[in-house]
Write a protein that holds these residues in place. Structure first.
Motif, PDB file in Angstrom:
ATOM      1  N   LEU A   1      14.062  -6.444   3.573  1.00 33.41           N
ATOM      2  CA  LEU A   1      14.977  -7.082   2.439  1.00 33.41           C
ATOM      3  C   LEU A   1      15.120  -8.664   2.935  1.00 33.41           C
ATOM      4  O   LEU A   1      15.872  -9.129   3.502  1.00 33.41           O
ATOM      5  CB  LEU A   1      16.201  -6.454   2.408  1.00 33.41           C
ATOM      6  CG  LEU A   1      16.021  -4.988   1.808  1.00 33.41           C
ATOM      7  CD1 LEU A   1      17.492  -4.282   1.662  1.00 33.41           C
ATOM      8  CD2 LEU A   1      15.436  -4.867   0.698  1.00 33.41           C
ATOM      9  N   VAL A   2      14.054  -9.550   2.334  1.00 34.69           N
ATOM     10  CA  VAL A   2      13.902 -10.783   2.624  1.00 34.69           C
ATOM     11  C   VAL A   2      14.407 -11.707   1.533  1.00 34.69           C
ATOM     12  O   VAL A   2      14.439 -11.121   0.698  1.00 34.69           O
ATOM     13  CB  VAL A   2      12.506 -11.325   3.241  1.00 34.69           C
ATOM     14  CG1 VAL A   2      12.435 -10.381   4.647  1.00 34.69           C
ATOM     15  CG2 VAL A   2      11.480 -10.789   2.281  1.00 34.69           C
ATOM     16  N   ASP A   3      14.282 -12.907   1.677  1.00 37.30           N
ATOM     17  CA  ASP A   3      14.532 -14.010   0.912  1.00 37.30           C
ATOM     18  C   ASP A   3      13.562 -14.063  -0.281  1.00 37.30           C
ATOM     19  O   ASP A   3      12.249 -14.240   0.319  1.00 37.30           O
ATOM     20  CB  ASP A   3      14.960 -15.371   1.359  1.00 37.30           C
ATOM     21  CG  ASP A   3      15.697 -16.401   0.760  1.00 37.30           C
ATOM     22  OD1 ASP A   3      15.500 -16.208  -0.495  1.00 37.30           O
ATOM     23  OD2 ASP A   3      15.895 -17.321   0.951  1.00 37.30           O
ATOM     24  N   CYS A   4      13.957 -13.911  -1.560  1.00 37.02           N
ATOM     25  CA  CYS A   4      12.875 -14.234  -2.520  1.00 37.02           C
ATOM     26  C   CYS A   4      12.643 -15.265  -3.157  1.00 37.02           C
ATOM     27  O   CYS A   4      11.811 -15.450  -4.031  1.00 37.02           O
ATOM     28  CB  CYS A   4      13.228 -12.861  -3.636  1.00 37.02           C
ATOM     29  SG  CYS A   4      13.064 -11.375  -3.322  1.00 37.02           S
ATOM     30  N   MET A   5      13.290 -16.174  -2.900  1.00 36.60           N
ATOM     31  CA  MET A   5      13.012 -17.782  -3.365  1.00 36.60           C
ATOM     32  C   MET A   5      11.565 -18.327  -3.300  1.00 36.60           C
ATOM     33  O   MET A   5      11.201 -18.926  -4.263  1.00 36.60           O
ATOM     34  CB  MET A   5      14.178 -18.782  -2.550  1.00 36.60           C
ATOM     35  CG  MET A   5      15.449 -18.544  -3.193  1.00 36.60           C
ATOM     36  SD  MET A   5      16.792 -19.966  -2.438  1.00 36.60           S
ATOM     37  CE  MET A   5      18.067 -19.314  -2.946  1.00 36.60           C
ATOM     38  N   PRO A   6      10.997 -17.802  -2.179  1.00 30.38           N
ATOM     39  CA  PRO A   6       9.525 -18.465  -2.367  1.00 30.38           C
ATOM     40  C   PRO A   6       8.730 -17.959  -3.466  1.00 30.38           C
ATOM     41  O   PRO A   6       7.674 -18.266  -3.690  1.00 30.38           O
ATOM     42  CB  PRO A   6       8.996 -18.045  -1.017  1.00 30.38           C
ATOM     43  CG  PRO A   6      10.278 -17.960   0.171  1.00 30.38           C
ATOM     44  CD  PRO A   6      11.158 -17.342  -0.796  1.00 30.38           C
TER      45      PRO A   6
ATOM     46  N   THR B   1      10.551 -15.062   5.703  1.00 29.55           N
ATOM     47  CA  THR B   1      11.167 -16.222   4.451  1.00 29.55           C
ATOM     48  C   THR B   1      10.484 -15.977   3.180  1.00 29.55           C
ATOM     49  O   THR B   1      10.394 -16.965   2.490  1.00 29.55           O
ATOM     50  CB  THR B   1      10.911 -17.782   4.985  1.00 29.55           C
ATOM     51  OG1 THR B   1       9.596 -17.905   5.162  1.00 29.55           O
ATOM     52  CG2 THR B   1      11.844 -18.142   6.015  1.00 29.55           C
ATOM     53  N   GLU B   2       9.488 -14.801   3.254  1.00 30.25           N
ATOM     54  CA  GLU B   2       8.963 -14.709   1.857  1.00 30.25           C
ATOM     55  C   GLU B   2       8.868 -13.332   1.621  1.00 30.25           C
ATOM     56  O   GLU B   2       8.905 -12.463   2.187  1.00 30.25           O
ATOM     57  CB  GLU B   2       7.303 -15.282   1.868  1.00 30.25           C
ATOM     58  CG  GLU B   2       6.648 -14.873   3.201  1.00 30.25           C
ATOM     59  CD  GLU B   2       5.332 -15.334   3.258  1.00 30.25           C
ATOM     60  OE1 GLU B   2       4.987 -16.363   2.498  1.00 30.25           O
ATOM     61  OE2 GLU B   2       4.356 -15.063   4.152  1.00 30.25           O
ATOM     62  N   PRO B   3       8.195 -12.827   0.310  1.00 31.56           N
ATOM     63  CA  PRO B   3       8.622 -11.499  -0.185  1.00 31.56           C
ATOM     64  C   PRO B   3       7.384 -10.935   0.569  1.00 31.56           C
ATOM     65  O   PRO B   3       6.227 -11.535   0.766  1.00 31.56           O
ATOM     66  CB  PRO B   3       8.533 -11.570  -1.479  1.00 31.56           C
ATOM     67  CG  PRO B   3       9.037 -12.822  -2.198  1.00 31.56           C
ATOM     68  CD  PRO B   3       8.733 -13.819  -0.918  1.00 31.56           C
ATOM     69  N   VAL B   4       7.236  -9.422   0.820  1.00 33.17           N
ATOM     70  CA  VAL B   4       6.202  -9.081   1.473  1.00 33.17           C
ATOM     71  C   VAL B   4       4.810  -8.503   0.442  1.00 33.17           C
ATOM     72  O   VAL B   4       3.932  -8.959   0.760  1.00 33.17           O
ATOM     73  CB  VAL B   4       6.617  -7.537   1.825  1.00 33.17           C
ATOM     74  CG1 VAL B   4       5.490  -6.676   2.560  1.00 33.17           C
ATOM     75  CG2 VAL B   4       7.509  -7.646   2.959  1.00 33.17           C
ATOM     76  N   GLN B   5       5.297  -8.222  -0.627  1.00 30.22           N
ATOM     77  CA  GLN B   5       4.392  -8.192  -1.726  1.00 30.22           C
ATOM     78  C   GLN B   5       4.501  -8.584  -3.120  1.00 30.22           C
ATOM     79  O   GLN B   5       5.697  -8.423  -3.620  1.00 30.22           O
ATOM     80  CB  GLN B   5       3.908  -6.571  -1.851  1.00 30.22           C
ATOM     81  CG  GLN B   5       3.388  -5.948  -0.778  1.00 30.22           C
ATOM     82  CD  GLN B   5       3.332  -4.407  -0.693  1.00 30.22           C
ATOM     83  OE1 GLN B   5       4.177  -3.699  -1.378  1.00 30.22           O
ATOM     84  NE2 GLN B   5       2.087  -3.958  -0.537  1.00 30.22           N
ATOM     85  N   VAL B   6       3.700  -9.624  -3.537  1.00 33.17           N
ATOM     86  CA  VAL B   6       3.908 -10.220  -4.824  1.00 33.17           C
ATOM     87  C   VAL B   6       2.919  -9.818  -5.753  1.00 33.17           C
ATOM     88  O   VAL B   6       1.579  -9.922  -5.385  1.00 33.17           O
ATOM     89  CB  VAL B   6       3.932 -11.580  -4.522  1.00 33.17           C
ATOM     90  CG1 VAL B   6       4.208 -12.632  -6.023  1.00 33.17           C
ATOM     91  CG2 VAL B   6       5.097 -11.927  -3.790  1.00 33.17           C
ATOM     92  N   ASN B   7       3.384  -9.548  -7.091  1.00 35.28           N
ATOM     93  CA  ASN B   7       2.316  -9.169  -8.188  1.00 35.28           C
ATOM     94  C   ASN B   7       1.345  -8.026  -7.664  1.00 35.28           C
ATOM     95  O   ASN B   7       0.090  -7.798  -7.735  1.00 35.28           O
ATOM     96  CB  ASN B   7       1.302 -10.352  -8.448  1.00 35.28           C
ATOM     97  CG  ASN B   7       2.011 -11.380  -9.333  1.00 35.28           C
ATOM     98  OD1 ASN B   7       2.851 -11.007  -9.999  1.00 35.28           O
ATOM     99  ND2 ASN B   7       1.718 -12.567  -9.176  1.00 35.28           N
TER     100      ASN B   7
END
Length: 224
Positions: A68-73, A150-156
């Motif tokens: 559960l990390v910062d989603c801003m990136p 500092t970034e989500p693990v999986q995007v799209n």
């Protein structure tokens, strides 16, 4: 785990605009779900403001319970009109969205956010007028510093919210009733079904206002 950033194939802008026209109607998420014969409905998430209605392609973020990390990136990958979907798998011990994320999203032209988990700063988000749906609230922020991420693990990537699969680029229609998911494949057929449902409901309302009985309506329309 290496972060996965897949490219979202966004729907045709004309198709999105056609779906946005549905927002002028009562309960657009219900109309879409009816057109899909009750498939693709997500309930149980709360809107910050009940009057919010949005349509947009899903930009998905998949988080495991341990990440559960910062989603801003993720905003660097978003485009105006996107709906950011954060799949926290129902975990509500950590807030994955707040006032700053809402402010940045608003400035970036994001249509709205859907968080299958907890958020914070609801009073600020309400004042901003940013459309956001969430499972619960908690004051605790994400432990980014602890995990040094500092970034989500999986995007799209495909995510699951309340048992419903949301793929990147799916068209989402959200209002105070819930969220309707429309896969890009077949979206034109769904839109045609929505338009038929709108026309039918207008006629039914006219019949009711003119004095038609329940039995007469059932005979004419089969079901209401």
């Amino acid at each position: 785990m290496e972060t996965i950033r897949n490219v979202m194939q966004r729907p045709d802008p004309a198709l999105l605009n056609a779906f946005r026209e549905v927002l002028k109607e009562y309960s657009p998420s219900c109309l879409v779900t009816d057109a899909r014969r009750r498939v693709g409905a997500i309930g149980g998430l709360l809107p910050v403001l009940p009057q919010h209605k949005i349509v947009g392609p899903a930009l998905t973020v998949n988080l495991s319970i341990d990440d559960l990390v910062d989603c801003m990136p993720v905003l660097a990958l978003a485009e105006p009109g996107d709906v950011i979907v954060v799949a926290c798998h129902g975990t509500t011990t950590t807030a994955m969205w707040g006032g700053l994320m809402s402010t940045l999203s608003l400035k970036a032209g994001i249509a709205g956010g859907i968080v299958d988990g907890a958020v914070r700063d609801v009073d600020e988000i309400r004042d901003l007028g940013f459309p956001l749906w969430y499972r619960s609230t908690v004051p605790r922020p994400s432990p980014t510093a602890v995990h040094d991420r500092t970034e989500p693990v999986q995007v799209n990537v495909p995510v699951v919210v309340n048992g419903q699969v949301i793929s990147p680029g799916d068209i989402l229609v959200a209002d105070e009733n819930g969220i309707a998911v429309v896969p890009q494949h077949g979206a034109e057929d769904v839109l045609a079904g929505v338009r038929r449902q709108i026309d039918k409901e207008r006629v039914v309302r006219e019949r009711i206002n003119s004095g038609a009985t329940v039995q007469e309506l059932l005979v004419e329309f089969g079901h209401l």
